[in-house]
Each structure stands twice: as C-alpha cells, then as structure tokens.
Design a protein around this motif. Structure first.
Motif, PDB file in Angstrom:
ATOM      1  N   GLU A 308     -21.087 -15.682 -39.039  1.00  9.49           N
ATOM      2  CA  GLU A 308     -20.743 -14.218 -39.608  1.00  9.49           C
ATOM      3  C   GLU A 308     -22.281 -13.888 -40.326  1.00  9.49           C
ATOM      4  O   GLU A 308     -22.320 -14.663 -41.420  1.00  9.49           O
ATOM      5  CB  GLU A 308     -19.592 -13.879 -40.529  1.00  9.49           C
ATOM      6  N   ASP A 309     -23.114 -13.109 -39.820  1.00 10.42           N
ATOM      7  CA  ASP A 309     -24.184 -12.746 -40.415  1.00 10.42           C
ATOM      8  C   ASP A 309     -24.250 -12.106 -41.554  1.00 10.42           C
ATOM      9  O   ASP A 309     -24.785 -11.039 -41.745  1.00 10.42           O
ATOM     10  CB  ASP A 309     -25.221 -12.444 -39.265  1.00 10.42           C
ATOM     11  N   ARG A 310     -23.634 -12.427 -42.749  1.00 13.77           N
ATOM     12  CA  ARG A 310     -23.354 -11.484 -43.908  1.00 13.77           C
ATOM     13  C   ARG A 310     -24.538 -11.411 -44.824  1.00 13.77           C
ATOM     14  O   ARG A 310     -24.591 -10.262 -45.427  1.00 13.77           O
ATOM     15  CB  ARG A 310     -21.890 -11.897 -44.625  1.00 13.77           C
ATOM     16  N   TYR A 323     -16.762 -13.094 -49.694  1.00 11.04           N
ATOM     17  CA  TYR A 323     -16.471 -14.125 -48.734  1.00 11.04           C
ATOM     18  C   TYR A 323     -15.027 -14.404 -48.415  1.00 11.04           C
ATOM     19  O   TYR A 323     -14.483 -14.585 -47.264  1.00 11.04           O
ATOM     20  CB  TYR A 323     -17.148 -15.513 -49.345  1.00 11.04           C
ATOM     21  N   ILE A 330     -13.868 -13.530 -44.678  1.00 15.91           N
ATOM     22  CA  ILE A 330     -14.625 -14.136 -43.782  1.00 15.91           C
ATOM     23  C   ILE A 330     -14.403 -15.715 -43.662  1.00 15.91           C
ATOM     24  O   ILE A 330     -14.313 -16.316 -42.815  1.00 15.91           O
ATOM     25  CB  ILE A 330     -16.161 -13.906 -44.094  1.00 15.91           C
ATOM     26  N   ILE A 337     -21.768 -18.843 -42.456  1.00 17.87           N
ATOM     27  CA  ILE A 337     -22.124 -17.578 -43.106  1.00 17.87           C
ATOM     28  C   ILE A 337     -23.774 -17.697 -43.145  1.00 17.87           C
ATOM     29  O   ILE A 337     -24.179 -18.812 -43.181  1.00 17.87           O
ATOM     30  CB  ILE A 337     -21.582 -17.248 -44.236  1.00 17.87           C
ATOM     31  N   CYS A 339     -26.625 -16.902 -45.896  1.00 18.07           N
ATOM     32  CA  CYS A 339     -26.796 -16.517 -47.312  1.00 18.07           C
ATOM     33  C   CYS A 339     -28.506 -16.306 -47.806  1.00 18.07           C
ATOM     34  O   CYS A 339     -29.230 -17.240 -47.234  1.00 18.07           O
ATOM     35  CB  CYS A 339     -26.044 -17.248 -48.055  1.00 18.07           C
ATOM     36  N   CYS A 362     -23.120 -23.020 -44.496  1.00 19.65           N
ATOM     37  CA  CYS A 362     -23.896 -21.799 -44.620  1.00 19.65           C
ATOM     38  C   CYS A 362     -25.396 -22.131 -44.236  1.00 19.65           C
ATOM     39  O   CYS A 362     -25.949 -23.134 -44.227  1.00 19.65           O
ATOM     40  CB  CYS A 362     -23.845 -21.660 -46.333  1.00 19.65           C
TER      41      CYS A 362
END
Length: 481
Positions: A308-310, A323, A330, A337, A339, A362
């Motif tokens: 998930e490219d948050r 998160y 997520i 993810i 960050c 991450c």
C-alpha cells in the motif's frame, strides 16, 4: 620521557587551553551522552596548534602506515590531512559525503590509479563507523586502504570494531591518556578522571549493524535474491526475496484504479506474473473490509504480496493511527507500506508498533521519479542510513538509482519504468526509463510498472512481457563482472 611523549603532553595541554576538551553532558553522534567532548573543530581558529598537531600526527604515524595517498574523513580531518599532504608532498584525495548531481558526479576527488594504496586520517574514533564508511567508498572506486591514523581514540570500542573489520588503525592519543596528562599537570581533578574511567567501561559501543563484518563490502547487485534473503533482517522482506527467486519475477504492478471491482479483477489477472501489487486504497471510493479480504485471498492464491503506497509522512502518533485505524486499516491487509523519512525515525518506530506484531515491512522513500522533486542527495543518504538502522521493520528503499547499502538484504524498489518506444514522460512530471536501465544501470531489485501495463489492451500479455524483460535484466546483472 621521550621526545615524542613530551610533544604529546604539550599538545594535550594546548588542546585543553583552546577549548578542544569540553566537560559537561554532551550528545554524541552514536546516540549516547558523554561527560567529555573532544571538539577538534576549534583547531581551524588556532593555526599554530593545528599545524603542530598535524605534523605530530604524521611523526607518530609514519612508522606504522605506508601509502600512495592520504584521505581525510570529512569534514573535521580535512584541514589536518591538507597540512600533512603539503609538508610531506603526499597526494591527497577528498571523499565527499555525497556525490554531486552535476559535473563529474564523483564521490572521490583527486587523481589516482586502481590499486593505489590510501591512508585514512581521522580526528576522533568512537564506534569506528566513519572510517568504515570511508573505506567502503574508497574501495568502491578501486583503491586499497593500507591503514587509518587517528588523533584520539575515545576508548569505547571503535578501534576493536575497526580491527574486527580488518582495518589497520593506529591512534596517537586515547581519551584516557589525555585525561591523565591533564590531571598530572594540575588542570583537572582526580575525581574527574575516575568518573571518566567508569563512564568508558560502562559505555562500550558495538559495531553498527549496518557495518557488520558479515555485510561489509558486499555488492548486493551481484547477489542472487535467494542469497540475499538469507541475510535480510525484516522477515517480510526476506519472504519477498524468496518469493521473487522461486517465482522468477521482480515485477510490481501499480494498480491505480477507482473501484474495488476493477482492483480485484486486475489483481487476479496480474497475479501469475508479479511479486508485488502496489495499491492506493484511498483512491478507491468503495474500498471496504471485504475488498481487503478478497485482495488477500487473491494474493495467497497467486503468490504475490501487497504494497500500500500510502507514503506516511507525519509524526509517530498520527501515522500509527493512519496505519492501524480509520476506514482502511492498512496494517490488517498490506504486507508493506511506504513512508517518507522526513519526520525522522520516530515515525518508523510508531508504524512498527502499530503493526500489532503482524509480519509487516516498510519501504522508505529515498528518491522519487517525478521531475523537479525536492529530495536532495544528503536527504537520500540520511534515508539510506535510517533504513539500515531500522532494518528490523524497513525492508527496503524506494529509489531511482543505486545507493549501495551495506545491508544486502535491503530491497531497492524503483518506480517510473516503461518499455522503450513510448513517451518518456506523462507531461505531469512523471519520468520513465526502460526495464534494462532500471535493473542493470540503476540497481533496481523490484521494478514498479503502472500504466504501461494497466492501460494496455491485454494486461496479462503486457505483464508477461515485462516480467520476462525484467527477469532477463536481473540475470544479466548478477552474472556480469
């Protein structure tokens, strides 16, 4: 007392008088506090003492080390190295902390031949990491390090760390010896010396994980994914490398769609060809818990992971809520993810805690593929260091070029890739390079392809083609040289 010992005594007193030794409570680079701080930066304001120290250092060093060049660890040792170079006619090299993005783009400045021997000059050794980083950069351009000369060894394990890494290092002074000289000459009290001795015994610093001898000078670009999995620290990153090796794919597809139905349909079609599916769940208007469950089921069936490219970028408390709470939750379904490192390591720690002991990882964003982005080379370097220091949760880096880490288990994720023949930009800042350019020249491990696949007439055939080309490029990379 020998002539050299008398000169050292006089030097220590001079250093004390000009304020190069400070007493109090000081935060060190290695992250711990110290009651004594050796600040040799003040030497630039005292040229006579600077010259005396520099020439005395070489008088001490000459019997121990031989080389073709000198290289001062930036930046404190540069003035000292320059004086030695000029007085003794020894060519000097300069190691930049980061390569320029223009001109020659060199990290090591100066004239040298491959195989030349270089002596490193350093002012203070605490953990030894600065010397080890300098050794890595010098050896990466073909130089051989014959030894290192240090002005002051703080006595906290740095010299042992260097020896354990095969680095021939010698220190002219130790902090303990300096304290005893000042005590004997009446400048400080015995209680200060006793307190310092106790502090040093209780504050030994182990070798930094990112410079462990088992990883030092290893070129990840020549290692197979399976081999790198054996040294990966993050368990999900380890699993991804093993998946890539077994499935023979280093393709990640960015599925940027607006509906859950479209997301799941594409995931099912792309599954056989990818190692990773990249999502932007907050762009999907009807994303739900059921969507997440269905996506997880597809990923298990087709053996791929979810990113998930948050791009979290807030303070720790906020990113933890983003998160693990809210409508997306997520942490419950995404293996990885992204960050930004802009808010510091606290955000990484908060994300790790918010994962609730689930196996998660991450990717820190060290570079971006958008034209004109504001990420500098120094920011990138600090991000790489943060990834190494927090490799228990950080599985890798999002970058556009190889910023060789001393941890080969870290994965380079590179977006902005498209097959040749199309446009090189989308007109909105996104820039594309070819699969071969990304993998062979830029060091990508996992390559992110978006619209080159998702907007094609047959996404399965497009994904199959990209998978084939990317894997072939990876095979060329690890077999070359």
């Amino acid at each position: 007392m020998s002539s050299l010992e008398q000169k050292l005594n006089n030097l220590v007193i001079d250093l004390y008088k000009i304020g190069a030794l400070k007493f109090g409570d000081f935060k060190m680079k290695v992250g711990i506090n110290s009651p004594v701080y050796v600040d040799l930066r003040v030497l630039v304001s005292h040229p006579k003492v600077l010259e005396t120290l520099s020439l005395l250092l070489w008088e001490y060093a000459e019997p121990h080390v031989k080389g073709d060049h000198l290289c001062g660890v930036p930046y404190n040792a540069l003035s000292i190295t320059t004086i030695i170079s000029v007085h003794h006619n020894i060519p000097m090299l300069i190691r930049r902390k980061e390569a320029k993005k223009y001109g020659t783009k060199k990290l090591i400045e100066g004239v040298f031949q491959e195989g030349d021997k270089c002596i490193i000059i350093e002012d203070i050794v605490t953990s030894g990491s600065s010397i080890m980083e300098t050794v890595k950069d010098l050896e990466n351009v073909g130089l051989k390090v014959s030894g290192a000369v240090v002005i002051v060894d703080r006595g906290q394990g740095g010299m042992k760390n260097l020896a354990d890494n095969g680095i021939n290092a010698h220190s002219m002074l130790t902090l303990t010896k300096m304290m005893h000289i000042l005590c004997d000459e009446g400048y400080i009290d015995k209680t200060v010396v006793s307190a310092m001795d106790k502090y040093l015994k209780e504050s030994q610093i182990p070798i930094p994980p990112s410079l462990d001898i088992h990883h030092f000078n290893v070129n990840r670009l020549k290692m197979a994914f399976g081999e790198r999995a054996s040294v990966a620290v993050n368990p999900v990153g380890k699993g991804l490398l093993q998946l890539m090796e077994a499935k023979k794919t280093n393709l990640c597809v960015a599925v940027d769609v607006l509906s859950a139905e479209k997301l799941l349909s594409m995931a099912a079609q792309l599954g056989p060809y990818i190692c990773l599916l990249k999502t932007h769940a907050d762009a999907i208007s009807d994303f739900s818990e059921e969507t997440a469950k269905s996506l997880e089921e597809i990923s298990k069936k087709e053996n791929f992971m979810i990113l998930e490219d948050r791009k979290f970028s807030d303070i720790g408390h906020t990113v933890a809520l983003q998160y693990n709470q809210g409508p997306l939750r997520i942490a419950k379904w995404a293996h990885f993810i992204t960050c930004h490192s802009v808010s510091g390591p606290g955000a990484v720690g908060a994300l790790k805690s918010a994962a609730d002991d689930q196996p998660r990882g991450c990717f820190l964003v060290a570079e971006m593929s958008s034209e004109g982005n504001l990420i500098s080379s120094s920011y990138t370097k600090e991000t790489v260091s943060m990834a190494e220091e927090h490799s228990g949760f950080v599985a890798g880096l999002v970058t556009q070029s190889d910023h060789t880490s001393t941890l080969p288990g870290l994965i380079q994720l590179t977006p902005g890739v498209r097959l040749c023949g199309g446009a090189s930009s989308d007109g909105m800042g996104q820039q594309w390079v070819s699969p071969e350019e990304a993998v062979i020249k830029r060091g990508a491990d996992v390559v992110v392809v978006g619209r080159g696949i998702t907007e094609s007439e047959n996404i399965k055939e497009a994904a199959k083609l990209y998978q084939s080309k990317l894997w072939a490029a990876y095979q060329i990379r690890i077999r070359s040289g």
